[in-house]
Design an enzyme around this catalytic site. Structure first.
Site, PDB file in Angstrom:
ATOM      1  N   HIS A 146      58.163  36.048  -1.228  1.00 10.97           N
ATOM      2  CA  HIS A 146      59.520  36.210  -0.705  1.00 10.97           C
ATOM      3  C   HIS A 146      60.175  37.472  -1.252  1.00 10.97           C
ATOM      4  O   HIS A 146      61.383  37.623  -1.202  1.00 10.97           O
ATOM      5  CB  HIS A 146      60.402  35.017  -1.099  1.00 10.97           C
ATOM      6  CG  HIS A 146      59.818  33.689  -0.778  1.00 10.97           C
ATOM      7  ND1 HIS A 146      59.488  33.333   0.498  1.00 10.97           N
ATOM      8  CD2 HIS A 146      59.492  32.637  -1.569  1.00 10.97           C
ATOM      9  CE1 HIS A 146      58.990  32.108   0.489  1.00 10.97           C
ATOM     10  NE2 HIS A 146      58.972  31.662  -0.751  1.00 10.97           N
ATOM     11  N   HIS A 196      58.601  29.936   4.388  1.00  9.82           N
ATOM     12  CA  HIS A 196      57.244  29.682   3.892  1.00  9.82           C
ATOM     13  C   HIS A 196      56.227  29.714   5.005  1.00  9.82           C
ATOM     14  O   HIS A 196      55.183  29.091   4.927  1.00  9.82           O
ATOM     15  CB  HIS A 196      57.183  28.322   3.183  1.00  9.82           C
ATOM     16  CG  HIS A 196      58.005  28.288   1.950  1.00  9.82           C
ATOM     17  ND1 HIS A 196      59.339  27.994   1.973  1.00  9.82           N
ATOM     18  CD2 HIS A 196      57.692  28.544   0.667  1.00  9.82           C
ATOM     19  CE1 HIS A 196      59.814  28.065   0.740  1.00  9.82           C
ATOM     20  NE2 HIS A 196      58.847  28.388  -0.069  1.00  9.82           N
TER      21      HIS A 196
END
Ligand SMILES: Nc1ncnc2c1ncn2[C@@H]1O[C@H](COP(=O)(O)OP(=O)(O)O)[C@@H](O)[C@H]1O
Ligand SMILES: Nc1ncnc2c1ncn2[C@@H]1O[C@H](COP(=O)(O)OP(=O)(O)O)[C@@H](O)[C@H]1O
Ligand SMILES: [Mg+2]
Ligand SMILES: [Mg+2]
Ligand SMILES: [Mg+2]
Ligand SMILES: [Mg+2]
Lengths: 210, 334, 334, 210
Positions: B60, B222
């Site tokens: 991320h 995700h």
């Protein structure tokens, strides 16, 4: 026939083998309704567990020692949801098995403790499409078998079979816990990866006892 | 091993090698610890200041390590790709961040993150560190309910880390920093879209299969599929699908002042993010909502995914001043 | 109209709509002019300062508009995607940037950019603006020769704009700013790799077709194929293929101090850029070259292309000080 | 037969049509050895040219007026390499045709001026795989035809044919100018987009005269 420390060690090694063998399948299941890391995470964890087992100077004296090693290693290497959940399961199971040998009642106690650990941590009930849906029938089946006079090995066999059925039964469910819950209705029609890995691990336990 | 088209070596080593490069490139801002891996400010803990720690799966970036530095986080804990870090990584980071005034852990609402941080907090507590946690759950794509895992934490996390970081930096005590963080959490909402999936290095194939003419609305960070799959649409239309539920959930009816944050999922060119920003801002203006602060860029990503999320934070004078306060991290600086 | 999977509306309007969003998001830093489109500092021209202007095709964001602001450019001129701007866009930007001390045009070495800036300079000259130009040609993938179009200007452009911008900001006259820019150009070299092609909005299909297991070495920033196509390799190996020709061309033999800049092509996650940075830095260390400044990120892009380039700038005290000088643009700030 | 202002206007409109029709082909050619914008750029430019022609209150008096309008419009709307190159070509051609009518010699002068403009700007010689490889034989063929007594229309027909041949002849060349030069040897085997667009434009000139 009771189960000894060698059984516990064998269980753990067989679990590691099963997870390694089914690594891609678990990844694929998790890819479909999660983030695709379940097989990778468990494989990393159980590989570390085996390495620790191999490094032990002398074999542990009690079954609980083996399970505690599994618990702490999974906790510190798996991460994700499965790390703390399996970690807690094995930690509780370890506490319930601070003995050198397990009879059929001991097997039931182990499974009940493990399930309790998962529920305390994850707060999921059955029907939420999680590993609880495999552990719950497994624990119940072992208790029923034990009550009916089954041996420790037979109780484990019953648990493994029930876990397998429980895992299959997650397919139609809509997830309300874990990452699959973000998909809402789209989570239906898929096998829950954590239920599947539970099945593999309990199968390993039964095989080690057979 | 499946080979994936990425600038990586062994997939097992991506996180470690990336951290090694990050440490070497930014030794003036951060210090990277290995074994267990976590990131702290280069200068170490500021004594007498509340410590701020966040963490989560890798993939991320720049979240969270890119937000370590003066005015924001004291430490960040990167897990494996898309996998929450483990308690034995998080606990030492909590300890390292403690300047004697306690530590706030900023946790994104994922079962894994919540559970691992929970355990780590117990471990740190045993070492005498006071730890409080806040859980960020800004993603309106997911229904919030007592009976589910609840909403996810996504791009709004940046605002929580920036603003709570500024509160800690100005000397607020732990209770006050927690209160500021909770205030941001209560006022920030996000929603995202994916045009393409991403490929987790160890998985070796895309996180979902998406035809050339379809997109996923309501995705997390995700690589998971979204709430629904719809035909490809124009940016204006897509932006409306993201902005409307965000603004509705915040109950924006006019007269509010907000931060508008258009976040890229990693593989989206800046030019497209500005196209989205333009439309989101116009839609807010139509509601009578004034955008007084803006952020546009790839800040909370899903590897190389193409897509974007729209985040709105309702501002008051305090939050605005804290947002404006100086920050010196590798990813945010002013 | 071919529909492409991008967050855009009509492909004809991408540049205009993106600029509109950019203007709205960053009104504190930039002002965006339309018809013809160009970008200036929010505050306008600084009287008594040499003006700095750059420009080129769009699709390389944040280059150039992201580098408009104090300490860097005074104006930027965005053309259509991957298409040099026209003289009637560039000329008013040159005029707007003139604070009475003349203007330096920073041109990347492409036939189109060179010709359009040339014409624009004549037009501006006719309006009484003194214009000097420098041509950036840092790409060692292309052979330099008197008889060809010569090397391309790629990521090294950021260093030229930053450092010449600092020289102008400290008050250097036009000759001196030109000299600094030329010094950077003489000391900066780059080389890039593409893992995927990019899709120009109006073209509607990828700029080249690349099998899953092949990559292009020696690419530019316009989605053109590279010098050669090779099988997919590990990041360490690829980095060596980029760094070695760069370091060789600069004649780095040991003892030098450099800026190491790992640039993403737009669709590459930061984590991968740090993996490349790590290896490039190690290779420089093996040569006895010291990295004293670093930049890692997506700064000179090819839309959503996955890939990276490695840039090395040989530093002396003057260049280092100018690199360190304050800058406040939307994409670089310190 | 001489060519008048109406011819010039027709040439320009036919060029615009041809470029619009072949937009994707030119994009594809440029995609292969360049950056895939040639068709888009020229189409944008010629669309603007036609819009300006349409907006004229009265028709231009001289051929050069038409070509100058083309020149300035292309220069300010095309961008890239082709913008200044075609812009300068038409600007020089306009200067050479400040007359109401063109005979065969006038056609030769127009083409020579255009080519000279391209060479002065772009500094490419023949054989470098650019539009020069279409303009040069075109200009030469027109001159030869004119010397042999051909009409203006016939000279343009010869020029168009030579441009087509010249464009084809760029295929085996390795580019040393323009964007295709970055590809080195890999540029061989592809038709140069600028040579192809030159062919289209000169074909339009011949058709307008036919
Ligand atoms: N609250 C919960 N209670 C029990 N099991 C859960 C819970 N949340 C998730 N799980 C289990 O964890 C599995 C996912 O594990 P894993 O993929 O390793 O973690 P993550 O979701 O963090 O990526 C799910 O398939 C599910 O069986
Ligand atoms: N130096 C030059 N001299 C003559 N023609 C050139 C030169 N450079 C490029 N060209 C022509 O320009 C064409 C490319 O035009 P275009 O694609 O519009 O510009 P760009 O290359 O800037 O994208 C080439 O096919 C070639 O024919
Ligand atoms: Mg998972
Ligand atoms: Mg995970
Ligand atoms: Mg171009
Ligand atoms: Mg082109």
């Amino acid at each position: 026939m009771t189960l000894d420390v060698a059984w516990a060690v064998d269980w753990v090694r067989r679990s590691a083998d099963a997870v390694a063998e089914h690594r891609e399948e678990l990844i694929e299941l998790d890819r479909q309704i999660g983030d695709g890391d379940h097989g990778e995470n468990l494989n990393r964890g159980f590989t570390a567990v085996v390495a620790k087992l191999d490094a032990l100077e002398e074999p542990p004296g009690e079954i609980g020692d083996v399970l505690k090693l599994v618990a702490t290693t999974l906790m510190s290497t798996v991460g994700g949801a499965a790390g703390p959940l399996y970690g807690t399961a094995f930690l509780r199971a370890a506490k319930a098995t601070a003995v050198p040998e397990l009879d059929t009642k001991g097997v039931v106690a182990l499974l009940e403790a493990a399930l309790e650990g998962i529920v305390v941590r994850g707060k999921a009930r059955t029907g939420e499409k999680t590993m609880v849906d495999a552990w719950t029938p497994a624990s119940e089946a072992a208790a029923a078998a034990s009550d009916a006079g089954a041996s420790a090995a037979e109780a484990l066999e019953a648990a493994a079979q029930a876990a397998a059925d429980g895992a299959q039964a997650t397919i139609p469910l809509v997830a309300t816990k874990g990452r699959a819950s973000y998909l809402g209705e789209r989570s239906a029609g898929h096998l829950d990866p954590g239920a599947r890995s539970t099945e593999l691990i309990l199968q390993a336990a039964a095989q080690a006892a057979a | 091993m499946t080979s994936v088209k990425k600038l990586i070596n062994d997939p097992q080593n991506v996180v470690a090698e990336s951290l090694e490069g990050f440490a070497a490139a930014h030794a003036d801002v951060v210090a990277v610890h290995t074994d267990p891996p976590f990131v702290t400010r280069a200068g170490g803990t500021t004594a007498g200041k509340v410590g701020l720690v966040s963490g989560g799966g890798s993939g991320h970036e720049p979240l969270h390590a890119g937000f370590v530095g003066v005015g924001m986080l004291d430490a960040a804990v990167p897990g494996a790709v898309f996998t929450s870090p483990t308690p034995d990584q998080i606990a030492p980071a909590l300890q390292a961040a403690d300047g004697g005034k306690g530590v706030l852990a900023i946790v994104k609402n994922y079962t894994g993150d919540v559970l691992n941080f929970e355990t780590a907090a117990e471990l740190a507590d045993a070492e005498g560190v006071t730890v409080r946690s806040v859980v960020v759950n800004d993603d309106v794509a997911v229904e919030d309910s007592l009976y589910t895992a609840g909403r996810r934490g996504v791009a709004g996390t940046v605002a929580v880390e920036k603003i709570a970081g500024a509160a800690a930096e100005r000397g607020d005590d732990l209770d006050a920093v927690v209160a500021v963080a909770e205030k941001v959490i209560a006022n920030v909402r996000s929603m995202g879209v994916a045009l393409t999936a991403c490929t987790v290095p160890h998985a070796g194939k895309p996180s979902f299969d998406l035809p050339e003419d379809e997109i996923e609305i309501g995705i997390g960070i995700h690589g998971e599929p979204g709430r629904r799959r719809i035909p490809l649409a124009g940016a204006d239309e897509i932006t409306e699908m993201l902005l409307t539920p965000v603004a509705d959930d915040l109950g924006l009816t006019g007269g509010e002042k907000v931060l508008l944050f258009v976040n890229g999922m990693g593989g989206t060119p800046a030019s497209e993010l500005y196209v989205v920003y333009r439309r989101a801002r116009a839609l807010l203006a139509e509601r009578g909502v004034e955008v007084i602060r803006s952020l546009v860029g790839n800040y909370v990503t899903s590897l190389e995914m193409q897509g974007a999320s729209v985040t709105v934070l309702r501002l008051d004078d305090e939050l605005t001043a804290l947002w404006d306060a100086p920050v010196h991290t590798t990813a945010l600086r002013w």
